[in-house]
Design a protein around this motif. Structure first.
Motif, mmCIF file in Angstrom:
data_model
loop_
_atom_site.group_PDB
_atom_site.id
_atom_site.type_symbol
_atom_site.label_atom_id
_atom_site.label_comp_id
_atom_site.label_asym_id
_atom_site.label_seq_id
_atom_site.Cartn_x
_atom_site.Cartn_y
_atom_site.Cartn_z
ATOM 1 N N SER A 48 26.074 -1.542 -9.352
ATOM 2 C CA SER A 48 25.371 -2.714 -8.810
ATOM 3 C C SER A 48 25.843 -2.980 -7.377
ATOM 4 C CB SER A 48 25.587 -3.938 -9.695
ATOM 5 O OG SER A 48 26.964 -4.158 -9.926
ATOM 6 N N ARG A 49 25.442 -2.069 -6.482
ATOM 7 C CA ARG A 49 25.771 -2.176 -5.055
ATOM 8 C C ARG A 49 24.561 -1.805 -4.227
ATOM 9 N NH1 ARG A 49 29.860 2.105 -5.994
ATOM 10 N NH2 ARG A 49 31.266 1.051 -7.414
ATOM 11 N N SER A 67 25.049 -5.878 -5.537
ATOM 12 C CA SER A 67 23.619 -6.156 -5.633
ATOM 13 C C SER A 67 23.144 -5.901 -7.056
ATOM 14 C CB SER A 67 22.810 -5.292 -4.661
ATOM 15 O OG SER A 67 21.422 -5.510 -4.868
ATOM 16 N N GLU A 68 23.019 -6.977 -7.802
ATOM 17 C CA GLU A 68 22.443 -6.850 -9.140
ATOM 18 C C GLU A 68 21.010 -6.341 -9.054
ATOM 19 O OE1 GLU A 68 22.927 -9.973 -12.053
ATOM 20 O OE2 GLU A 68 24.552 -10.838 -10.847
ATOM 21 N N GLU A 69 20.296 -6.737 -8.004
ATOM 22 C CA GLU A 69 18.905 -6.328 -7.839
ATOM 23 C C GLU A 69 18.786 -4.817 -7.660
ATOM 24 O OE1 GLU A 69 20.322 -8.847 -6.105
ATOM 25 O OE2 GLU A 69 19.330 -10.522 -7.121
ATOM 26 N N GLN A 71 20.762 -2.464 -8.778
ATOM 27 C CA GLN A 71 21.002 -1.837 -10.082
ATOM 28 C C GLN A 71 19.812 -2.059 -11.015
ATOM 29 O OE1 GLN A 71 23.893 -3.703 -12.750
ATOM 30 N NE2 GLN A 71 24.818 -1.667 -13.052
ATOM 31 N N ASP A 72 19.312 -3.261 -11.052
ATOM 32 C CA ASP A 72 18.186 -3.589 -11.928
ATOM 33 C C ASP A 72 16.937 -2.793 -11.552
ATOM 34 O OD1 ASP A 72 17.024 -5.130 -14.067
ATOM 35 O OD2 ASP A 72 16.024 -6.345 -12.546
ATOM 36 N N ASP A 110 30.827 -4.802 -9.048
ATOM 37 C CA ASP A 110 29.952 -3.805 -8.418
ATOM 38 C C ASP A 110 29.982 -2.440 -9.096
ATOM 39 O OD1 ASP A 110 32.408 -2.799 -7.652
ATOM 40 O OD2 ASP A 110 31.902 -2.638 -5.531
ATOM 41 N N ILE A 114 26.602 -3.095 -16.995
ATOM 42 C CA ILE A 114 25.480 -4.022 -16.837
ATOM 43 C C ILE A 114 25.746 -5.385 -17.474
ATOM 44 C CG2 ILE A 114 23.769 -2.186 -16.653
ATOM 45 C CD1 ILE A 114 23.098 -2.766 -19.653
ATOM 46 N N LYS A 117 24.671 -8.911 -16.086
ATOM 47 C CA LYS A 117 23.897 -8.696 -14.866
ATOM 48 C C LYS A 117 22.403 -8.624 -15.203
ATOM 49 C CE LYS A 117 27.683 -5.916 -12.999
ATOM 50 N NZ LYS A 117 28.060 -4.554 -12.572
ATOM 51 N N ALA A 119 20.399 -6.220 -14.891
ATOM 52 C CA ALA A 119 20.054 -4.967 -15.574
ATOM 53 C C ALA A 119 20.294 -5.057 -17.081
ATOM 54 C CB ALA A 119 20.839 -3.800 -14.987
#
Length: 130
Positions: A48-49, A67-69, A71-72, A110, A114, A117, A119
């Motif tokens: 999640s980076r 960045s959760e976004e 990874q998601d 990071d 998951i 988060k 994701a």
């Protein structure tokens, strides 16, 4: 490659850059079709980076903030690529450590896990729909 006939399932790691999944799927599909075996990803995932979706197998990517976004978005794309393939058997996702961080720490974590988060919900929804 004579040993493919001795296995029941073909497996690989799936840490492909976000824009290269189609290319890798076609490569895998050729082997699967040739040997008439099911396939699954023994490992797949993304930290999640920022930047990780382009190099999801880079454990040491130090550039980029959490960045959760990112990874998601990676999981959403990965899951969308093989839903219609009968030969595809699924994913084993990396990583869910034995000792988890607190849910309140998820937004600052990071790594590949998951837990807590965005994701996590994407993964839950994907497997709940199967």
């Amino acid at each position: 490659m004579k040993w493919w006939d001795a296995v029941d399932v073909i497996s690989s790691s799936g840490y492909y850059p976000v824009d290269s999944w189609d290319e890798h799927i076609q490569r895998i599909k050729k082997v699967v079709n040739q040997w008439e075996k099911p396939f699954f990803f023994m490992e797949a995932g993304c930290p999640s980076r920022f930047g990780s979706p382009m190099v999801p197998n880079d454990w040491n990517l130090n550039k980029g903030q959490v960045s959760e976004e990112a990874q998601d978005d990676y999981y959403k794309e990965m899951f969308s690529k093989l839903d219609d393939e009968e030969w595809f058997g699924g994913y084993m996702l990396w990583d869910w450590p034995a000792r988890l961080y607190g849910r309140d720490q998820a937004s600052s974590n990071d790594d590949y896990c998951i837990y807590g988060k965005k994701a996590e919900k994407t993964v839950h929804n994907y497997y709940s729909s199967k």
